[in-house]
Structure formats: structure tokens, C-alpha cells
Design an enzyme around this catalytic site. Structure first.
Site, PDB file in Angstrom:
ATOM      1  N   ARG A 124     -13.792 -15.343  -3.614  1.00  0.00           N
ATOM      2  CA  ARG A 124     -14.552 -14.093  -3.441  1.00  0.00           C
ATOM      3  C   ARG A 124     -13.593 -12.923  -3.288  1.00  0.00           C
ATOM      4  NH1 ARG A 124     -20.112 -15.634  -0.622  1.00  0.00           N
ATOM      5  NH2 ARG A 124     -21.209 -15.116  -2.513  1.00  0.00           N
ATOM      6  N   GLN A 129     -15.783 -10.416  -8.693  1.00  0.00           N
ATOM      7  CA  GLN A 129     -17.154 -10.043  -8.325  1.00  0.00           C
ATOM      8  C   GLN A 129     -18.145 -10.137  -9.484  1.00  0.00           C
ATOM      9  OE1 GLN A 129     -17.173  -6.308  -6.246  1.00  0.00           O
ATOM     10  NE2 GLN A 129     -16.657  -7.268  -4.306  1.00  0.00           N
ATOM     11  N   ASP A 132     -19.424 -13.612  -9.837  1.00  0.00           N
ATOM     12  CA  ASP A 132     -19.845 -14.254  -8.590  1.00  0.00           C
ATOM     13  C   ASP A 132     -21.310 -14.687  -8.649  1.00  0.00           C
ATOM     14  OD1 ASP A 132     -20.378 -15.059  -6.038  1.00  0.00           O
ATOM     15  OD2 ASP A 132     -19.548 -13.294  -5.048  1.00  0.00           O
ATOM     16  N   SER A 135     -23.311 -14.955  -5.359  1.00  0.00           N
ATOM     17  CA  SER A 135     -23.903 -13.697  -4.898  1.00  0.00           C
ATOM     18  C   SER A 135     -25.100 -13.310  -5.759  1.00  0.00           C
ATOM     19  CB  SER A 135     -22.881 -12.558  -4.941  1.00  0.00           C
ATOM     20  OG  SER A 135     -21.948 -12.728  -3.913  1.00  0.00           O
ATOM     21  N   TYR A 229     -16.638 -14.671   5.328  1.00  0.00           N
ATOM     22  CA  TYR A 229     -17.572 -15.712   5.758  1.00  0.00           C
ATOM     23  C   TYR A 229     -17.543 -15.867   7.267  1.00  0.00           C
ATOM     24  CZ  TYR A 229     -17.842 -17.318   0.925  1.00  0.00           C
ATOM     25  OH  TYR A 229     -18.040 -17.391  -0.409  1.00  0.00           O
TER      26      TYR A 229
HETATM   27  P1  NAD Z   1     -23.141 -17.376   3.360  1.00  0.00           P
HETATM   28  O1  NAD Z   1     -24.222 -17.665   2.367  1.00  0.00           O
HETATM   29  O2  NAD Z   1     -22.039 -18.350   3.535  1.00  0.00           O
HETATM   30  O3  NAD Z   1     -23.832 -17.154   4.796  1.00  0.00           O
HETATM   31  C1  NAD Z   1     -24.945 -16.312   4.979  1.00  0.00           C
HETATM   32  C2  NAD Z   1     -24.808 -15.575   6.276  1.00  0.00           C
HETATM   33  O4  NAD Z   1     -25.015 -16.452   7.398  1.00  0.00           O
HETATM   34  C3  NAD Z   1     -23.445 -14.916   6.514  1.00  0.00           C
HETATM   35  O5  NAD Z   1     -23.612 -13.524   6.674  1.00  0.00           O
HETATM   36  C4  NAD Z   1     -22.951 -15.576   7.808  1.00  0.00           C
HETATM   37  O6  NAD Z   1     -22.176 -14.709   8.603  1.00  0.00           O
HETATM   38  C5  NAD Z   1     -24.248 -15.948   8.473  1.00  0.00           C
HETATM   39  N1  NAD Z   1     -24.169 -16.951   9.548  1.00  0.00           N
HETATM   40  C6  NAD Z   1     -23.455 -18.095   9.602  1.00  0.00           C
HETATM   41  N2  NAD Z   1     -23.685 -18.725  10.770  1.00  0.00           N
HETATM   42  C7  NAD Z   1     -24.580 -17.988  11.459  1.00  0.00           C
HETATM   43  C8  NAD Z   1     -25.210 -18.108  12.729  1.00  0.00           C
HETATM   44  N3  NAD Z   1     -24.987 -19.153  13.523  1.00  0.00           N
HETATM   45  N4  NAD Z   1     -26.064 -17.142  13.120  1.00  0.00           N
HETATM   46  C9  NAD Z   1     -26.321 -16.071  12.339  1.00  0.00           C
HETATM   47  N5  NAD Z   1     -25.752 -15.895  11.123  1.00  0.00           N
HETATM   48  C10 NAD Z   1     -24.889 -16.843  10.697  1.00  0.00           C
HETATM   49  O7  NAD Z   1     -22.479 -15.973   3.096  1.00  0.00           O
HETATM   50  P2  NAD Z   1     -22.622 -14.965   1.876  1.00  0.00           P
HETATM   51  O8  NAD Z   1     -23.898 -14.238   2.010  1.00  0.00           O
HETATM   52  O9  NAD Z   1     -22.370 -15.667   0.591  1.00  0.00           O
HETATM   53  O10 NAD Z   1     -21.406 -14.001   2.147  1.00  0.00           O
HETATM   54  C11 NAD Z   1     -21.120 -13.496   3.417  1.00  0.00           C
HETATM   55  C12 NAD Z   1     -20.288 -12.246   3.260  1.00  0.00           C
HETATM   56  O11 NAD Z   1     -19.158 -12.505   2.399  1.00  0.00           O
HETATM   57  C13 NAD Z   1     -20.990 -11.097   2.576  1.00  0.00           C
HETATM   58  O12 NAD Z   1     -21.873 -10.416   3.355  1.00  0.00           O
HETATM   59  C14 NAD Z   1     -19.779 -10.278   2.153  1.00  0.00           C
HETATM   60  O13 NAD Z   1     -19.282  -9.525   3.230  1.00  0.00           O
HETATM   61  C15 NAD Z   1     -18.776 -11.319   1.780  1.00  0.00           C
HETATM   62  N6  NAD Z   1     -18.734 -11.461   0.308  1.00  0.00           N
HETATM   63  C16 NAD Z   1     -17.679 -10.936  -0.338  1.00  0.00           C
HETATM   64  C17 NAD Z   1     -17.608 -11.026  -1.734  1.00  0.00           C
HETATM   65  C18 NAD Z   1     -16.453 -10.474  -2.511  1.00  0.00           C
HETATM   66  O14 NAD Z   1     -16.390 -10.625  -3.687  1.00  0.00           O
HETATM   67  N7  NAD Z   1     -15.501  -9.855  -1.892  1.00  0.00           N
HETATM   68  C19 NAD Z   1     -18.621 -11.634  -2.448  1.00  0.00           C
HETATM   69  C20 NAD Z   1     -19.710 -12.135  -1.747  1.00  0.00           C
HETATM   70  C21 NAD Z   1     -19.747 -12.055  -0.390  1.00  0.00           C
END
Ligand code: NAD
Length: 403
Positions: A124, A129, A132, A135, A229
Site C-alpha cells: 500500500r 494506489q 489497489d 481499496s 493498518y
Molecule cells: P483494514 O481493512 O485492514 O481494517 C479496517 C479498519 O479496522 C482499519 O481502519 C483498522 O484500523 C480498524 N480496526 C482494526 N481493529 C480494530 C478494533 N479493534 N476496533 C476498531 N477498529 C479496528 O484496513 P483498510 O481499510 O484496508 O486500510 C486502513 C488504512 O490504511 C486506511 O484508512 C488508510 O489510511 C491506509 N491505506 C493506505 C493506502 C495507500 O495506498 N497508501 C491504501 C489503502 C489504505
């Protein structure tokens, strides 16, 4: 010889998406890639064969004809072992492979001498992106979860002020504010609900607020891990979290849970006692049902009613909006192809972070450490060498037999 990209019909139950949609097939055809699609592959996503033909793709009657001479196979779900058995020598395959959950398929791909890329391993980083797919599909899933909540609730989402009286807006609590959670918040807000949201990552607060929702602050330290994450939380942490969230859950008409830890079972955020503490008619939409569930009671693919509370175990939500889910997914695949096809030849640079990060099997050798470990095979030491390829020069074809 141009790169031949094959798209066969998804055969896993409940999968309605297709890896390449006609609009993207047309773009790939313009870039000199031969797109070959099995008849009916796009039907469940509402893309008829004729649309592929108009886009400049060929439509073939069955898997065997589609895969014949293919250099690259684009798929959504992992191929089945039987489908792997039909792959031509030296082919590359890209899908959501989930290698640790599909070790039989990985073994079959290795035995076939194939190269396999898994979109769920995509690093990520900003350069990745546009590829991805986690996402893009999470965006669809979050939207779907918002709609599913509104459908299951026997109340309005928006506030209504009518001559007959005023109806208050629904109270929605979203737990996990990553890509899917933010989209669920946005969807519930568009429908007029009052939304509160919680995440263990500190960065989520500003994103939640920017969507007009209220961030729930708990007296617990945040759990930011690497790459944006969350870190895996301890049992004590989760128990404390459940205790602190119980009142929030009890006050909500709808709880949408999206919490995930990559590569791990989803954390339990809503216990059975918390479900029983909710009001009659309340709804829980568990988007993590496929990875163990954020609600102790949820069952993937089922709607349960417990003490008047409906617990929906959403399974493969992007597949229920297959047209746009497929559109976004195929753009992700096309962008990956843009990285690995150079001057008409499939020549992945295995020193590239994106290529190396997504590669599970390289020309028959399992190169993804955790999968190799699960299969009891050794990961080879990184060595410079020619990439397995297809299309383009004679050299590229010769390299396909590398193992
Ligand atoms: P994910 O599907 O792994 O998790 C979903 C959400 O669950 C996350 O926000 C995580 O913090 C939350 N979570 C985990 N345990 C938890 C708990 N016990 N209680 C409450 N919440 C909990 O994550 P995702 O949505 O694929 O990505 C998370 C973050 O990664 C995004 O919001 C973003 O900041 C980042 N991201 C970056 C890129 C990039 O290209 N740079 C791409 C996608 C996502």
C-alpha cells in the site's frame, strides 16, 4: 506476438464480478493486448458478450479455448485447482489469491510452472494506489453495507418532519473507519442518519469528522501499526474496548462493523451480551463476517435474529454490486498490466516493490515467505534472473520455462 490476456468465467459460488469489463478491454486492445473472454464471463456483472466484441475482444466458447496460448489470466477469485490444470505453460495469473487460505491452489500453480500475483498482497504505497483492488472493492463493500443497514432497519434513516409528527433520524455506529468504514459512514450520512464512528487508529478521527460523523473517543491507547493498518490487539485490550463500547452499541439503531487486522482473524468488537443489550429492531451489519466476524454471533451469509436484533453476516459484499465493482477491479488490473507490459511484452521486473510484493509463485517456485512456510517449502534466496513472461520477443517466450 502480442500479449494474450484471458478472462474466464468466475466459478466460485456467489461471485458475480468479472476481472475485465468491456471498457477496459477496449483500452487494453488499443495498447496492443489481445483480450480473449469466455462467453458469458461478464453476464452476471451485466456485460454481455456483444459488448466485449464491440470493445475489440474475442469471445470464445469455453475455458479451454479461452486459455489456449494465454500469457496472462485475470481473475477475481482464486482459480480452482481444476482451472489451474487447464493453464498453458509459463502463464501468469492475477487474482485475489489469498494464498494462505488457498494453499492447494498455490501448490497447483507451482506444479504447473505458473507465475501467480495476488492483489491482496499489493504493497500500500502511493505508486500502487491505482492498482489497489483491496481499496476499490472495500469502497464498494462499505457502500453496500450502508444500504444493507437501511434495508434491514424497520425505521427511516433520515429525520422526517411531517404533518403527522416528527420522526427522528436513525443512529448509526460504524466500528472500523478504514476504506470500507469511511464509505459506510458516507453512505449512511447521505441517507440522513446521525453517524458515530470509532477506530483504534488515531488518524481515523480526522477522516471520520471530515464526513460529518462524530468520532467516538475511548479511554484506551491507539493501536497504529505499519502501513496505515491497525496492530493486532491483545485479548485484554479487546475486552476493555468491548466494555467501553457497550453503551455506544446499546444506543445505536444500527451498528456497522468493518474492523480487520491484515492476515489475522477479525477482532470481536460486539459480544453476545452487547447484542442482547440492543433495542428491539436494531441491526448489526458485520462486514468482517468472511474473516471470522466482528460480532460474536454473526454467521457469514446469514441474517440471524437474536432477541429482536438482526445480525447480518455480509459475505463478499462487492459481488452484490458487480457492475461497478468489476469496473474498478479491471482498472486495477489494467494499471498493473501497465507496469509489467513493456513494448508489447510481458516482462515483470521482479526487483520492483509492487511486482515482488504481489508475487506468490514465480515460474513454478513459491516465493511468498509465509505461504512457502505453510507449504513446508523453502523460499529461494533472491537472485537476479530473467522474468517469466509471455508475448513479445522470442527471448521472453524462452524465459517462460524458468523454475
Ligand atoms: P483494514 O481493512 O485492514 O481494517 C479496517 C479498519 O479496522 C482499519 O481502519 C483498522 O484500523 C480498524 N480496526 C482494526 N481493529 C480494530 C478494533 N479493534 N476496533 C476498531 N477498529 C479496528 O484496513 P483498510 O481499510 O484496508 O486500510 C486502513 C488504512 O490504511 C486506511 O484508512 C488508510 O489510511 C491506509 N491505506 C493506505 C493506502 C495507500 O495506498 N497508501 C491504501 C489503502 C489504505
Amino acid at each position: 506476438m502480442p500479449v494474450k490476456l484471458a478472462v474466464i468465467k468466475e466459478s466460485r459460488p456467489g461471485e458475480h464480478r468479472v476481472a475485465i469489463v468491456p471498457e477496459v478491454a477496449a483500452k487494453l486492445a488499443k495498447a496492443g493486448i489481445d483480450v480473449v473472454v469466455q462467453s458469458g464471463a461478464g453476464a452476471a456483472a451485466r456485460f454481455p458478450d456483444e459488448a466485449y466484441v464491440e470493445a475489440g475482444a474475442s469471445v470464445t466458447p469455453d475455458e479451454v479455448a479461452t486459455l489456449e496460448g494465454a500469457h496472462f489470466v485475470a481473475h477475481v477469485q482464486p482459480l480452482t485447482v481444476a482451472e489451474v490444470g487447464l493453464l498453458p505453460a509459463g502463464v501468469s495469473v492475477m487474482s485475489f489469491l489469498q494464498p494462505l487460505a488457498s494453499t492447494d491452489v498455490v501448490e497447483a500453480l507451482a506444479a504447473r510452472g505458473a507465475t501467480a500475483f495476488s492483489l491482496d498482497l499489493l504493497p500500500r504505497i502511493s505508486r500502487a494506489q491505482s492498482m489497489d483492488a483491496l481499496s476499490s472493492q472495500a469502497t464498494v463493500a462499505g457502500y453496500r453495507a450502508g444500504l444493507s443497514a437501511a434495508e434491514h432497519l424497520a425505521k427511516f434513516f433520515p429525520m422526517f418532519m411531517t404533518a403527522a409528527g416528527t420522526v427522528p433520524p436513525a443512529k448509526v455506529l460504524v466500528m472500523g473507519a478504514g476504506v470500507a468504514g469511511l464509505q459506510a459512514i458516507a453512505t449512511a450520512r447521505r441517507l440522513g442518519a446521525v453517524v458515530r464512528a470509532y477506530d483504534v487508529r488515531a488518524a481515523a478521527k480526522e477522516e471520520v469528522q471530515s464526513l460529518g460523523a462524530t468520532f467516538v473517543e475511548l479511554d484506551l491507547e491507539t493501536q497504529d501499526g505499519a502501513g496505515g493498518y491497525a496492530k493486532e490487539q491483545s485479548a485484554e485490550y479487546l475486552a476493555k474496548q468491548q466494555e467501553l463500547l457497550a453503551a455506544e452499541v446499546a444506543a445505536a439503531d444500527v451498528v456497522i462493523t468493518t474492523a480487520q487486522i491484515p492476515g489475522r482473524k477479525a477482532p470481536v468488537l460486539v459480544t453476545e451480551a452487547m447484542v442482547r443489550g440492543m433495542s428491539e429492531g436494531a441491526v448489526i451489519i458485520d462486514m468482517a463476517a468472511d474473516s471470522g466476524g466482528n460480532c460474536e454471533l454473526s454467521v457469514a451469509g446469514e441474517d440471524l435474529v437474536v432477541d429482536g436484533v438482526t445480525v447480518v453476516g455480509l459475505t463478499n459484499p462487492p459481488s452484490s454490486m458487480p457492475t461497478h465493482a468489476s469496473f474498478l477491479y479491471s482498472r486495477n488490473i489494467a494499471n498493473f498490466l501497465g507496469l509489467v507490459v513493456t513494448e508489447g511484452a510481458l516482462v515483470p521486473d521482479f526487483d520492483d516493490e509492487i511486482v515482488a510484493g504481489t508475487c506468490v509463485v514465480r515460474a513454478g517456485t513459491v516465493v511468498h515467505g509465509p505461504t512457502a512456510e505453510a507449504l513446508g517449502v523453502q523460499v529461494p534466496a533472491p537472485a537476479p534472473g530473467p522474468a517469466p513472461g509471455g508475448g513479445g520477443s522470442e527471448d521472453a517466450d524462452d524465459e517462460q520455462g524458468e523454475s
